[in-house]
Design an enzyme around this catalytic site. Structure first.
Site, PDB file in Angstrom:
ATOM      1  N   CYS A 176       0.579  -6.122   4.553  1.00 29.63           N
ATOM      2  CA  CYS A 176       0.402  -6.812   3.629  1.00 29.63           C
ATOM      3  C   CYS A 176      -0.999  -6.241   2.739  1.00 29.63           C
ATOM      4  O   CYS A 176      -0.760  -5.000   2.178  1.00 29.63           O
ATOM      5  CB  CYS A 176       0.262  -8.258   3.851  1.00 29.63           C
ATOM      6  SG  CYS A 176       0.319  -9.123   2.184  1.00 29.63           S
ATOM      7  N   HIS A 233       4.879  -9.520   6.748  1.00 30.32           N
ATOM      8  CA  HIS A 233       4.397 -10.266   7.971  1.00 30.32           C
ATOM      9  C   HIS A 233       5.374 -10.638   8.994  1.00 30.32           C
ATOM     10  O   HIS A 233       6.689 -10.899   8.728  1.00 30.32           O
ATOM     11  CB  HIS A 233       3.785 -11.438   7.357  1.00 30.32           C
ATOM     12  CG  HIS A 233       2.660 -11.381   6.619  1.00 30.32           C
ATOM     13  ND1 HIS A 233       1.406 -10.782   7.080  1.00 30.32           N
ATOM     14  CD2 HIS A 233       2.459 -11.612   5.424  1.00 30.32           C
ATOM     15  CE1 HIS A 233       0.511 -10.827   6.021  1.00 30.32           C
ATOM     16  NE2 HIS A 233       0.961 -11.208   5.076  1.00 30.32           N
TER      17      HIS A 233
END
Length: 497
Positions: A344, A442
């Site tokens: 991310c 994630h």
């Protein structure tokens, strides 16, 4: 409102074991056939999960704190934004992003939030609790920090207001490892508002090391003084639940989690300790692999003893990028020749450039150069992507040889442009070279195929042999339930069975 019973697990301070007790209660009740759901009216954490949004939300997906996601799994119910209707995500300079019913509502300083938005937050929380109460028999609510912050009692949504709006019985958790547990418990009970003090059903002492018999005189004294029963003394035993926030990491210096295998059988994954780190629970599955050490290192650290590097998420990519560069981490990373993964915000750090940077930064910036390990560019926009996703894994680089599906979630504001010539091993929001991977997914390492491929790549680079896998592992949810069942007098709480 339905007749669901709410039990509020409050605490004398932060990090006293509230999340573990709440998760243990959720699993115990679920095991007993009780319809149970977790709840935290207001959470402050940059460890978030993407979950289906409630009927009150304007989108299909939303964000909740990781502890309520974990507690929903413990309760064996699908996680939703009703489990954590108000989330504050700190981004620096005393400012947080406000998330209501899973949707980002804006960035506010603490004073502005409490003066202008707290009433909306309370209304959001009360409505979410009502929906849960209509569908379940018991709600296990988790408080935040200390329930005895007297300067906060008129706006303490997670503790005082939850006790009131939910007509909850209150269970106070106190950590004895810190010392002064009896004084802390006594002071907490004395400082509670009268109506909340009347709701206290008992207290639990956590993180005890030694012979519980040594506590008996203190327990008798505190029960006589307060009239509140001590329902249990829980020994120090980490069940392995994901941490709520970065309090589990030291404020500074190096911290190592994971394997205690000899150096010749272990590998070290270095993780820069970003000032605004978020979703660091992405690294916990690696730390549970035999032989793997996850080392959180200061930004100025050298990477000489690292076998791989993972850049975690961040609540403020741009400001963390500037601080890492100032500390010399960029040059150190470019000189590193092992596997590198960016997750991310860490993915955004690995690119060549971050444009429209003022959207993310607390300063008004146009663009900033990244570390340049991946030929990609990120552009920040005001809209935020929040969604659970499943991708087809086509392993290259640090995931070479892996295949199959991987599942996780995306929570980010930037959009990253990837050249068509670059492999996308984890779907279109990823990019890789022969040794560097960036992805918005994630939870990547929660997937066994991705985790095993990465660990194999790290061992191959290190030139070491992996130790045998440890098959004797408890579910962290069952371990938390065992702690509660074995060491807490649940009969006194008269919970349904």
């Amino acid at each position: 409102m339905a007749d669901a019973r709410t039990l509020l697990v409050a605490g004398t301070a932060s990090h006293v074991g509230k999340s573990t007790v709440a998760a243990g209660l959720c699993r115990h009740l679920a095991d007993s056939g009780v319809s149970v759901a977790p709840f935290k009216a207001q959470n402050m954490s940059n460890n978030a999960r993407a979950v289906p949004a409630s009927e009150a939300a304007a989108a299909a997906w939303g964000e909740i704190g990781v502890s309520q996601y974990v507690q929903a799994r413990a309760a064996r119910v699908p996680a939703s934004t009703d489990h954590n209707p108000v989330l504050l995500k700190p981004r620096g300079d005393a400012e947080s992003q406000l998330v209501l019913d899973g949707q980002a509502a804006g960035h506010y300083a603490a004073g502005d939030y409490y003066d202008e938005h707290w009433a909306d937050a309370r209304e959001t929380a009360e409505a979410a609790h009502g929906r849960l109460a209509a569908d379940h028999d018991v709600i296990v609510a988790e408080g935040a920090g200390s329930i005895a912050e007297v300067n906060f009692h008129d706006r303490d949504l997670a503790n005082v207001e939850t006790a009131r709006l939910a007509d909850a019985d209150v269970l106070v958790v106190v950590d004895i490892e810190r010392g002064g547990a009896f004084a802390s418990l006594y002071g907490t009970l004395e400082l509670l508002p009268d109506d909340v003090r009347e709701r206290v059903a008992g207290a639990i002492i956590t993180k005890f090391r030694g012979d519980p018999a040594l506590l008996e005189p203190g327990i008798e004294e505190i029960e006589e003084r307060t009239g509140v029963p001590i329902l249990g003394v829980v020994p120090y035993d980490d069940p392995g639940l994901p941490a709520e926030d970065s309090l589990s990491l030291p404020d500074e210096g190096r911290a190592v989690f994971g394997s205690d295998a000899p150096n010749e059988r272990s590998v070290t994954v270095a993780v820069p300790r970003l000032p605004r780190i978020s979703n660091f629970t992405d690294l916990e599955p690696l730390a549970r692999v035999p032989g793997v050490r996850v080392a959180y290192v200061p930004p100025e650290s050298e990477l000489d003893d690292a076998d791989a590097v993972v850049l975690p998420g961040t609540k403020n990519t741009v400001d963390d990028l500037r601080e890492l560069r100032a500390a010399g981490f960029g040059a150190e990373l470019r000189a590193f020749d092992g596997p590198v993964v960016g997750l991310c915000g860490g993915y955004q750090l690995l690119g060549e450039r971050v444009a429209n940077a003022g959207v993310e930064s607390t300063d008004d910036l146009d663009a900033i150069e990244g570390f340049g390990l991946l030929p990609v560019e990120t552009v920040f926009r005001e809209d935020k992507r929040v969604e659970a996703v499943t991708r087809e894994l086509d392993g290259v680089g640090p995931l070479a040889g892996a295949s199959g599906e991987v599942s996780g979630y995306e929570i980010h504001m930037g959009r990253t442009d990837v050249p068509e010539s670059l492999p996308n091993p984890v779907g279109p929001t990823s990019a890789a070279t022969d040794r560097v991977l960036g992805t918005y997914l994630h939870g990547l390492f929660e997937n066994e195929n991705a985790r095993e491929a990465f660990v194999d790549a790290v061992y191959e680079h290190a030139g070491r042999e992996r130790p045998d896998a440890d098959e004797d592992r408890r579910s962290p949810y069952d371990a938390a339930a065992d702690l509660v069942r074995e060491h807490v007098d649940l009969a006194t709480l008269d919970l349904p069975a």
